[in-house]
Design a protein around this motif. Structure first.
Motif, PDB file in Angstrom:
ATOM      1  N   LYS A 144       0.833  -1.203   0.000  1.00 40.87           N
ATOM      2  CA  LYS A 144       0.000   0.000   0.000  1.00 40.87           C
ATOM      3  C   LYS A 144       0.869   1.254   0.000  1.00 40.87           C
ATOM      4  CE  LYS A 144      -3.796   2.141   2.583  1.00 40.87           C
ATOM      5  NZ  LYS A 144      -4.691   2.006   3.771  1.00 40.87           N
ATOM      6  N   ARG A 145       1.937   1.250   0.768  1.00 37.30           N
ATOM      7  CA  ARG A 145       2.821   2.419   0.823  1.00 37.30           C
ATOM      8  C   ARG A 145       3.510   2.648  -0.523  1.00 37.30           C
ATOM      9  NH1 ARG A 145       5.735   2.896   6.720  1.00 37.30           N
ATOM     10  NH2 ARG A 145       3.967   2.251   7.999  1.00 37.30           N
ATOM     11  N   LEU A 150       4.016   5.705  -5.626  1.00 32.94           N
ATOM     12  CA  LEU A 150       4.019   5.708  -7.090  1.00 32.94           C
ATOM     13  C   LEU A 150       2.879   6.553  -7.645  1.00 32.94           C
ATOM     14  CD1 LEU A 150       4.877   1.953  -7.797  1.00 32.94           C
ATOM     15  CD2 LEU A 150       6.366   3.940  -8.053  1.00 32.94           C
ATOM     16  N   ARG A 151       1.737   6.521  -6.994  1.00 29.18           N
ATOM     17  CA  ARG A 151       0.622   7.363  -7.441  1.00 29.18           C
ATOM     18  C   ARG A 151       0.968   8.843  -7.289  1.00 29.18           C
ATOM     19  NH1 ARG A 151      -4.860   6.414  -4.358  1.00 29.18           N
ATOM     20  NH2 ARG A 151      -3.561   7.253  -2.686  1.00 29.18           N
ATOM     21  N   HIS A 152       1.649   9.177  -6.198  1.00 33.72           N
ATOM     22  CA  HIS A 152       2.064  10.565  -5.979  1.00 33.72           C
ATOM     23  C   HIS A 152       3.025  11.030  -7.062  1.00 33.72           C
ATOM     24  CE1 HIS A 152       4.723  13.707  -4.332  1.00 33.72           C
ATOM     25  NE2 HIS A 152       3.653  14.121  -3.669  1.00 33.72           N
ATOM     26  N   PHE A 159       6.006   9.871 -13.525  1.00 33.92           N
ATOM     27  CA  PHE A 159       7.123   8.933 -13.348  1.00 33.92           C
ATOM     28  C   PHE A 159       6.713   7.512 -13.697  1.00 33.92           C
ATOM     29  CE2 PHE A 159       9.061   5.879 -10.312  1.00 33.92           C
ATOM     30  CZ  PHE A 159      10.341   5.876 -10.815  1.00 33.92           C
ATOM     31  N   LEU A 160       5.574   7.066 -13.196  1.00 35.50           N
ATOM     32  CA  LEU A 160       5.163   5.684 -13.404  1.00 35.50           C
ATOM     33  C   LEU A 160       4.881   5.398 -14.875  1.00 35.50           C
ATOM     34  CD1 LEU A 160       4.533   2.977 -12.077  1.00 35.50           C
ATOM     35  CD2 LEU A 160       2.191   3.773 -11.715  1.00 35.50           C
ATOM     36  N   ILE A 225      10.316  11.064  -3.187  1.00 33.68           N
ATOM     37  CA  ILE A 225       9.444  10.710  -2.076  1.00 33.68           C
ATOM     38  C   ILE A 225      10.004   9.484  -1.364  1.00 33.68           C
ATOM     39  CG2 ILE A 225       7.921   9.314  -3.546  1.00 33.68           C
ATOM     40  CD1 ILE A 225       5.602  10.234  -1.722  1.00 33.68           C
ATOM     41  N   GLN A 226      10.042   9.559  -0.040  1.00 31.37           N
ATOM     42  CA  GLN A 226      10.678   8.510   0.758  1.00 31.37           C
ATOM     43  C   GLN A 226       9.646   7.507   1.260  1.00 31.37           C
ATOM     44  OE1 GLN A 226      13.082  10.009   3.976  1.00 31.37           O
ATOM     45  NE2 GLN A 226      14.399   8.224   3.956  1.00 31.37           N
TER      46      GLN A 226
END
Length: 536
Positions: A144-145, A150-152, A159-160, A225-226
């Motif tokens: 989920k994380r 990836l959605r962000h 990016f994806l 993003i981390q």
């Protein structure tokens, strides 16, 4: 081991169909040769997924040498590309002896006139089917994380989409090679080429490797993003090999946590501070700097200028990531014994010898084969340096889970207070039991054999205030108070009573001494601390 992932898989589904984009570990050379032999000769022939599913053999096991095997890419892509109604929900599927866990995520196109209005992607972990429910839940959380990250990045900069485009083109290029090219490049697969170039594939491989080794995943997706994740079942084994620490155990520990407890950092504070991310909470940094095994959580909250609830939350964070363990603040009255599951390895002996060259680990532990307090082990005439070495020794043994602290619990068992010998019958009335009151405390076995009709209440204790058996009324009132509050029901240790009533240890010990005929003591571990020790 069932906590290790078998594989990590990335699948996408859009108007162009389902597609397996990446999986790690890749297929072995032997599997690729087998796949090439059965590969269709006509490159223009279409293979329907339903036909492929019907013709697929039914092996009893899909695990070989700890890796996922026997399931073609076409089958997995069809299984993992769920309907849009099932997106943003937990995905779990069992095939033979493999369990797949993921979190399907649906993406809307960033372009208004895009022909492909939406796309689904799914990061799936393959686990052993017998994996514990807590392990499955942790892997779902990581999936989920990763999906959220990836959605962000897709919404921020696409990016994806760019990564998927490269992966799809690589697969298509490999699929359209001629037979001569396949013989020349037979040692390479699309996944190997993708891994060398795609940053997303490298991140997924890094996550897989970290889960199998340390249990801690630290990713910087697209260098922006981390994603931080901890698998507690794995990370706690670095301090205690073979001990499975499920999140439910940590939750129970936090429910048992009290302000009089303390925490012991399992790694050096400076090293822990350096390992924190740049955006780590300032409160966490202050807590780590002020943390000491000699003070309670309540004192730590005051020293770090934090509320007690904040300290509890940060303590839970440190416990979950195996950066700390719960103890009672070290003082001279603490009683320790060798832990029931103490594991003495050669590397542990080497570490001990470097820190305490004049001592032997086996000899030190032998002294704690029976419970011993720090005051019993220390000598008042010792130099301050020797006292400090003793404290450092206790801290090191606690860090490595070689010692377990015992607490004194008190049970009220009211008995006749005659100063002479009294006889009572056993519970079945068949034979008398002689009860002699002397300087020793009543044992639990003897006390339980007393008939109930001989039990006296606390009010009757006042009748025994004679010259031969003087008891101050203040002490009787305190005994009455503690019994009514439930402190003497065997569920509260001395340190807890001291904290709750804000009294000194000497006051509790005084009550124990004056009413030793009706108060039975026992020593065992604190439930909050015992959760970090596996039982034999």
């Amino acid at each position: 081991m069932e906590i290790n992932p078998l594989s990590i898989i990335l699948v996408k589904s859009d108007s162009k169909g389902d597609r397996m984009l990446f999986r790690y570990p890749h297929a072995t050379n032997q599997e690729r040769v087998s796949n090439q032999r059965i590969k269709r000769k006509n490159p223009y022939l279409l293979m329907i997924n339903e036909d492929h599913l019907q013709s697929m053999p039914c092996p009893t096991s899909n695990i070989r040498d700890g890796n996922l095997t026997g399931l073609p890419d076409e089958v997995l892509s069809t299984l993992f590309a769920v309907k849009s109604e099932l997106c943003q929900m937990k995905f779990e599927l069992k095939v033979n002896n493999v369990r797949f866990v993921g979190h399907p995520t649906l993406l809307s196109s960033r372009k208004v006139k895009e022909v492909n209005p939406s796309m689904l992607f799914n990061v799936v972990f393959a686990l052993q089917a017998q994996a514990n429910h807590s392990v499955v839940k942790c892997y779902y959380d990581l999936s989920k994380r990763l999906g959220i990250a990836l959605r962000h990045e897709e919404r921020r900069c696409g990016f994806l989409s760019s990564e998927i485009k490269f992966m799809v083109s690589t697969h298509d290029e490999i699929a359209t090679r001629t037979e001569d090219e396949e013989e020349t490049l037979s040692d390479k697969s699309a996944y190997e080429i993708i891994l060398k170039t795609s940053s997303l594939a490298q991140d997924l491989k890094s996550a897989y490797d970290s889960l199998c080794t340390s249990g801690v995943v630290n990713l910087m997706v697209n260098k922006w993003i981390q994603v931080n994740f901890c698998l507690p079942q794995r990370v706690h084994q670095s301090h205690k090999p073979g001990f499975i620490m499920n999140p439910e155990i940590i939750d129970r520990c936090l429910r048992c946590l009290r302000p009089y407890h303390g925490i012991l950092l399992l790694i050096e504070p400076r090293k822990l501070l350096d390992s924190l991310p740049d955006d780590a909470s300032p409160a966490l940094r202050r807590l780590i700097k002020m943390c000491s095994p000699l003070i309670s959580l309540q004192t730590l909250a005051a020293d770090a200028d934090l509320s007690l609830s904040q300290v509890f939350q940060l303590t839970g964070h440190l416990l979950y990531w195996a950066k700390a363990t719960v103890i009672y603040p070290i003082c001279e009255n603490n009683v320790y014994v060798v832990a029931p599951d103490a594991n003495i390895e050669d590397k542990l002996i080497v570490k001990f010898k470097k820190l305490f060259p004049d001592l032997s680990l086996y000899e030190v532990l032998s002294e704690f084969s029976l419970s011993m307090s720090i005051s019993q082990k220390s000598n008042p005439l010792n130099e301050p340096q020797e006292q400090k070495q003793l404290v450092d020794l206790i801290i090191w043994l606690l860090k490595n889970h070689l010692l377990l602290q015992l607490h004194t619990y008190i049970q009220y068992l009211p008995l006749p207070l005659d100063t002479s010998e009294s006889e009572t019958k056993s519970q079945d009335g068949s034979s008398p039991v002689t009860c002699i009151e002397n300087e020793t405390s009543w044992t639990l076995d003897n006390a339980l054999n007393i008939r109930l009709n001989t039990v006296r209440s606390i009010d009757e204790i006042y009748e025994y205030r004679t010259d031969k058996f003087p008891i101050p009324s203040e002490d009787i009132m305190m005994l009455d108070k503690f019994c009514k509050l439930g402190y003497f029901n065997g569920g509260h240790h001395i340190e807890e009573i001291m904290y709750l009533e804000n009294i000194r240890r000497s006051q509790v010990l005084q009550i124990l001494d004056k009413f030793r005929h009706i108060l039975v003591t026992s020593e065992h571990e604190d439930p909050a601390i015992a959760l970090f020790y596996s039982q034999p």
